[in-house]
Design a protein around this motif. Structure first.
Motif, PDB file in Angstrom:
ATOM      1  N   GLY A 306       0.815  -1.209   0.000  1.00  8.42           N
ATOM      2  CA  GLY A 306       0.000   0.000   0.000  1.00  8.42           C
ATOM      3  C   GLY A 306       0.852   1.263   0.000  1.00  8.42           C
ATOM      4  O   GLY A 306       0.575   2.214  -0.741  1.00  8.42           O
ATOM      5  N   LEU A 307       1.911   1.278   0.811  1.00  7.03           N
ATOM      6  CA  LEU A 307       2.804   2.431   0.849  1.00  7.03           C
ATOM      7  C   LEU A 307       3.504   2.631  -0.492  1.00  7.03           C
ATOM      8  O   LEU A 307       3.662   3.762  -0.966  1.00  7.03           O
ATOM      9  CB  LEU A 307       3.848   2.247   1.958  1.00  7.03           C
ATOM     10  CG  LEU A 307       3.343   2.403   3.397  1.00  7.03           C
ATOM     11  CD1 LEU A 307       4.381   1.849   4.376  1.00  7.03           C
ATOM     12  CD2 LEU A 307       3.052   3.869   3.707  1.00  7.03           C
ATOM     13  N   SER A 308       3.924   1.532  -1.104  1.00  5.31           N
ATOM     14  CA  SER A 308       4.619   1.631  -2.381  1.00  5.31           C
ATOM     15  C   SER A 308       3.693   2.162  -3.470  1.00  5.31           C
ATOM     16  O   SER A 308       4.100   3.002  -4.286  1.00  5.31           O
ATOM     17  CB  SER A 308       5.170   0.259  -2.781  1.00  5.31           C
ATOM     18  OG  SER A 308       5.916   0.337  -3.972  1.00  5.31           O
ATOM     19  N   LEU A 309       2.441   1.681  -3.484  1.00  6.35           N
ATOM     20  CA  LEU A 309       1.497   2.165  -4.496  1.00  6.35           C
ATOM     21  C   LEU A 309       1.152   3.634  -4.255  1.00  6.35           C
ATOM     22  O   LEU A 309       1.003   4.407  -5.205  1.00  6.35           O
ATOM     23  CB  LEU A 309       0.233   1.309  -4.494  1.00  6.35           C
ATOM     24  CG  LEU A 309      -0.737   1.557  -5.650  1.00  6.35           C
ATOM     25  CD1 LEU A 309      -0.049   1.324  -6.991  1.00  6.35           C
ATOM     26  CD2 LEU A 309      -1.970   0.667  -5.532  1.00  6.35           C
ATOM     27  N   LEU A 310       1.045   4.027  -2.989  1.00  4.20           N
ATOM     28  CA  LEU A 310       0.803   5.434  -2.689  1.00  4.20           C
ATOM     29  C   LEU A 310       2.004   6.277  -3.132  1.00  4.20           C
ATOM     30  O   LEU A 310       1.842   7.402  -3.631  1.00  4.20           O
ATOM     31  CB  LEU A 310       0.551   5.613  -1.195  1.00  4.20           C
ATOM     32  CG  LEU A 310       0.206   7.036  -0.717  1.00  4.20           C
ATOM     33  CD1 LEU A 310      -1.021   7.572  -1.455  1.00  4.20           C
ATOM     34  CD2 LEU A 310      -0.038   7.049   0.783  1.00  4.20           C
ATOM     35  N   ALA A 327       8.275   5.370  -0.500  1.00  5.48           N
ATOM     36  CA  ALA A 327       9.118   4.252  -0.934  1.00  5.48           C
ATOM     37  C   ALA A 327      10.065   3.817   0.182  1.00  5.48           C
ATOM     38  O   ALA A 327      10.315   2.612   0.368  1.00  5.48           O
ATOM     39  CB  ALA A 327       9.902   4.652  -2.181  1.00  5.48           C
ATOM     40  N   ARG A 328      10.596   4.766   0.930  1.00  6.06           N
ATOM     41  CA  ARG A 328      11.515   4.417   2.021  1.00  6.06           C
ATOM     42  C   ARG A 328      10.777   3.730   3.169  1.00  6.06           C
ATOM     43  O   ARG A 328      11.319   2.828   3.806  1.00  6.06           O
ATOM     44  CB  ARG A 328      12.239   5.670   2.500  1.00  6.06           C
ATOM     45  CG  ARG A 328      13.365   6.080   1.553  1.00  6.06           C
ATOM     46  CD  ARG A 328      14.011   7.390   1.946  1.00  6.06           C
ATOM     47  NE  ARG A 328      15.259   7.586   1.187  1.00  6.06           N
ATOM     48  CZ  ARG A 328      15.874   8.747   1.063  1.00  6.06           C
ATOM     49  NH1 ARG A 328      15.372   9.840   1.647  1.00  6.06           N
ATOM     50  NH2 ARG A 328      16.997   8.836   0.360  1.00  6.06           N
ATOM     51  N   GLU A 329       9.549   4.147   3.441  1.00  5.27           N
ATOM     52  CA  GLU A 329       8.762   3.454   4.466  1.00  5.27           C
ATOM     53  C   GLU A 329       8.454   2.026   4.026  1.00  5.27           C
ATOM     54  O   GLU A 329       8.515   1.083   4.831  1.00  5.27           O
ATOM     55  CB  GLU A 329       7.468   4.220   4.743  1.00  5.27           C
ATOM     56  CG  GLU A 329       7.675   5.526   5.502  1.00  5.27           C
ATOM     57  CD  GLU A 329       6.364   6.175   5.885  1.00  5.27           C
ATOM     58  OE1 GLU A 329       5.349   5.447   6.004  1.00  5.27           O
ATOM     59  OE2 GLU A 329       6.330   7.402   6.076  1.00  5.27           O
ATOM     60  N   ALA A 330       8.121   1.852   2.749  1.00  2.00           N
ATOM     61  CA  ALA A 330       7.877   0.504   2.219  1.00  2.00           C
ATOM     62  C   ALA A 330       9.143  -0.337   2.306  1.00  2.00           C
ATOM     63  O   ALA A 330       9.098  -1.536   2.630  1.00  2.00           O
ATOM     64  CB  ALA A 330       7.393   0.586   0.774  1.00  2.00           C
ATOM     65  N   LEU A 349      14.383  -0.586  -3.714  1.00  2.69           N
ATOM     66  CA  LEU A 349      15.563   0.274  -3.863  1.00  2.69           C
ATOM     67  C   LEU A 349      15.583   0.924  -5.247  1.00  2.69           C
ATOM     68  O   LEU A 349      15.964   2.097  -5.394  1.00  2.69           O
ATOM     69  CB  LEU A 349      16.839  -0.550  -3.642  1.00  2.69           C
ATOM     70  CG  LEU A 349      17.137  -0.929  -2.186  1.00  2.69           C
ATOM     71  CD1 LEU A 349      18.225  -1.998  -2.127  1.00  2.69           C
ATOM     72  CD2 LEU A 349      17.559   0.299  -1.385  1.00  2.69           C
ATOM     73  N   TYR A 350      15.167   0.171  -6.252  1.00  4.77           N
ATOM     74  CA  TYR A 350      15.067   0.742  -7.606  1.00  4.77           C
ATOM     75  C   TYR A 350      14.075   1.904  -7.625  1.00  4.77           C
ATOM     76  O   TYR A 350      14.332   2.960  -8.219  1.00  4.77           O
ATOM     77  CB  TYR A 350      14.638  -0.337  -8.600  1.00  4.77           C
ATOM     78  CG  TYR A 350      14.280   0.208  -9.961  1.00  4.77           C
ATOM     79  CD1 TYR A 350      15.263   0.483 -10.899  1.00  4.77           C
ATOM     80  CD2 TYR A 350      12.952   0.465 -10.312  1.00  4.77           C
ATOM     81  CE1 TYR A 350      14.948   0.994 -12.152  1.00  4.77           C
ATOM     82  CE2 TYR A 350      12.624   0.988 -11.555  1.00  4.77           C
ATOM     83  CZ  TYR A 350      13.623   1.241 -12.462  1.00  4.77           C
ATOM     84  OH  TYR A 350      13.310   1.756 -13.698  1.00  4.77           O
TER      85      TYR A 350
END
Length: 630
Positions: A306-310, A327-330, A349-350
């Motif tokens: 969810g964090l990454s999609l946000l 992205a860093r939280e994910a 990381l990408y």
């Protein structure tokens, strides 16, 4: 008289007893029909899920719809059982008992047929799973339109976190348990239908979004939808899918709202799981076979998705700092759940590297992207080739930004090789890789090598244009992996009809690049022919009064001068100036409508026309919006 009365009473008693027996028999028959239709609904859903996993989304949708109808039949039977009276018979020419018997017989026979199909599909799905390319959650590469769903659905799906249809267990419930589970099972099937529509292509994104909403509403109406971990997880996953469909529709605000709700549910699921674990005596100690990293992993990974999609949504909306934060939280959650060396961690990381590049932090971005490219599993496993090709493309762009031209050529060459070897690769992505390699070779003066790449791109673009024409002419879907790759705006529909077979905007961009190589080699006649083809395509797509057409006429005029055609050159320059005047006049009128107190001044002034025309001749088509790719 008494005897007669007693006789009548006896007859009445016998009639009452017969009626009670009939009602009991009716309830037994109704129970059998209910059970048969519940089983049928579950089996149809599960067979559809298997078809979905095999890529047969249309076939899956047919079974899902049949599953919904079977469950509605079961719910109708359940309603009459709870009411304690036989269900009102349908209007039919058959006697009621005969009709209901046939319905039961059909449900049982259909169950047997679907069960056999399910067994075959399960074997096929198990074999196919080993050949399917992997899915990795990766941001779209620079210059890609994949985030908006413009590539093939198959290719788009490879760059999101995995989403699978859910199967429904075959339960032996009581009447009240069935009533509670009906809404949950219906919600699951609606969610699965939305997922099939979502993967079937952008044209179905709106249907997918509506089905996800229906799924959420149906689940909320269930009396069994409580505050357990599983409830929160199912709702969060459905909201996640709804957000993906909103991204495909271009509704970033809607996607962001859905994801915020999903993340709230993931937090509630974590709290629920913690409370449940503390209430279980055995939860204080781990089994010998379990490891600390596995505890809570589904919750951590769900929240990370969810964090990454946000983060992706914020990236697309231009909020780069917000994207980097998400992205860093994910990354933190995924590292906690999977360790430092998992491929999903490398993909995160990408994503951080892509966000850093957009922020201008090139050196940091290069380090993150290179980590992904050099990951042992990603660089070796064939299932990760589409992802590796995307990362190589991004790394090549970073090398160009660091003026490492030789390294960029090597990386783009490897990128093209990897993309060509990827299973089910999208041709749209391949042509972008080939064209970028050609541009780098062109820029360093390797014109012959650049021409080889451009001609390869021409072949691919012509194939894509034929696919698009086939879709427009027949309105029939192409085979899987060959869906139409470009969605046109409404005002371009008429222009598309004027194009010849194998022509497209992408083809025009490649032809511009070919023409520039001919110019660099002094082959002015060949360059002129290429630009004339581009001019015809541009007039069909954008109309004769487009700024790109104006700049092309200037470039073509200069080439005519080089070939000695002075008269033709003057005609091209004159037409370019007329277009510029018309464009300026329209802009003036538009400005006057917005600001009535101001009057346009471009109509009677020829000075700016000559200045702008000279600038266009100096810069050429390379810097125009429609030819940015060239």
């Amino acid at each position: 008289m008494m005897a007669n009365f007693d006789d009548k009473k006896g007859v009445s008693s016998a009639s009452g007893a017969g009626s009670t027996d009939d009602e009991a028999a009716g309830r037994v028959a109704e129970t059998h029909r209910t059970e048969a239709h519940h089983t049928l609904a579950a089996r149809l859903n599960n067979a559809a899920a298997l078809r979905h996993r095999l890529g047969d989304y249309e076939g899956a949708l047919e079974l899902y719809q049949e599953s919904i109808h079977a469950r509605m039949e079961a719910i109708s039977c359940d309603g009459s059982l709870r009411a304690g009276s036989p269900r009102q018979q349908r209007q039919t020419s058959l006697p009621s008992s005969s009709n209901e018997a046939k319905l039961l017989e059909y449900a049982l026979e259909r169950c047997r047929v679907v069960q056999k199909e399910e067994q075959m599909l399960r074997k096929a799905a198990a074999a196919s799973a080993q050949q399917q390319p992997a899915c990795l959650d990766m941001y779209p590469r620079p210059g890609s339109s994949r985030a908006a769903g413009d590539d093939t659905p198959l290719e788009t799906a490879l760059f999101f976190s995995t989403a699978d249809p859910i199967e429904i267990p075959l339960r032996e419930d009581t009447i009240h348990q069935r009533g509670a589970n009906d809404a949950v099972d219906s919600s699951v099937t609606l969610r699965n239908m939305g997922l099939s529509h979502h993967l079937a292509g952008r044209i179905s994104a709106d249907k997918a979004s509506k089905l996800f909403d229906m799924s959420l509403q149906t689940y909320a109406s269930s009396s069994s939808s409580g505050s357990g971990t599983d409830d929160f997880m199912l709702l969060a996953e459905t909201l996640h899918l709804s957000a993906r469909s909103q991204i495909g529709l271009g509704n970033l605000r809607g996607a962001s709202d859905a994801l915020k709700r999903a993340l709230h549910l993931w937090r509630k699921a974590t709290i629920s799981e913690t409370v449940a674990s503390s209430a279980t005596p055995s939860s204080n100690s781990l089994d010998e076979t379990s490891s600390p990293s596995q505890v809570g992993t589904p919750l951590e990974l769900g929240a990370a998705d969810g964090l990454s999609l946000l983060g992706r949504v914020r990236f697309l909306a231009g909020d780069l700092e917000g994207s980097l934060k998400m992205a860093r939280e994910a990354l933190g959650l995924r590292r906690s759940a999977l360790g430092d060396h998992h491929v999903i961690v490398a993909a995160t990381l990408y994503n951080i590297g892509v966000a850093l590049r957009e922020l201008g932090r090139t050196d940091e971005a290069t380090e993150h992207v290179r980590w992904f490219v050099n990951h042992p599993e990603i660089s070796i496993e064939t299932k990760y080739r589409p992802h590796l090709a995307d990362a190589l493309h991004t790394l090549g762009l970073l090398c160009l930004e660091r003026t490492e031209t030789t390294a960029a050529v090597e990386i783009f060459t490897r990128c093209v090789e990897v993309r060509r070897g990827a299973h089910g690769t999208a041709q749209q992505s391949l042509v972008g890789d080939v064209l970028q390699l050609g541009r780098v070779l062109h820029d360093i003066g390797r014109y012959e090598d650049a021409m080889i790449q451009y001609r390869s791109a021409l072949v691919i673009e012509r194939g894509l244009a034929r696919q698009q024409k086939h879709y427009k002419d027949t309105q029939q879907p192409l085979p899987q992996g060959e869906e139409p790759l470009l969605q046109r705006e409404q005002n371009q529909e008429e222009g598309l009809a004027l194009l010849q077979p194998g022509e497209s905007e992408g083809l025009a961009a490649v032809l511009c690049s070919v023409a520039q190589v001919h110019q660099a080699l002094g082959e002015h006649s060949q360059a002129l022919l290429c630009y004339l083809d581009v001019l015809r395509i541009a007039c069909s797509l954008f109309g004769p009064d487009d700024k790109f057409v104006m700049s092309l006429l200037s470039t073509i005029g200069n080439l005519r001068l080089e070939t000695g055609d002075t008269r033709g050159a003057l005609e091209d320059f004159a037409e370019s100036e007329r277009i510029l005047r018309r464009v300026a006049h329209r802009a003036s009128e538009e400005g006057a409508r917005r600001r009535p107190q101001q009057e346009g001044s471009a109509d009677g002034d020829s000075g700016p026309v000559i200045v702008v025309l000279s600038l266009l001749q100096g810069t050429g088509v390379n810097f125009h919006l429609h030819a940015a790719a060239a």
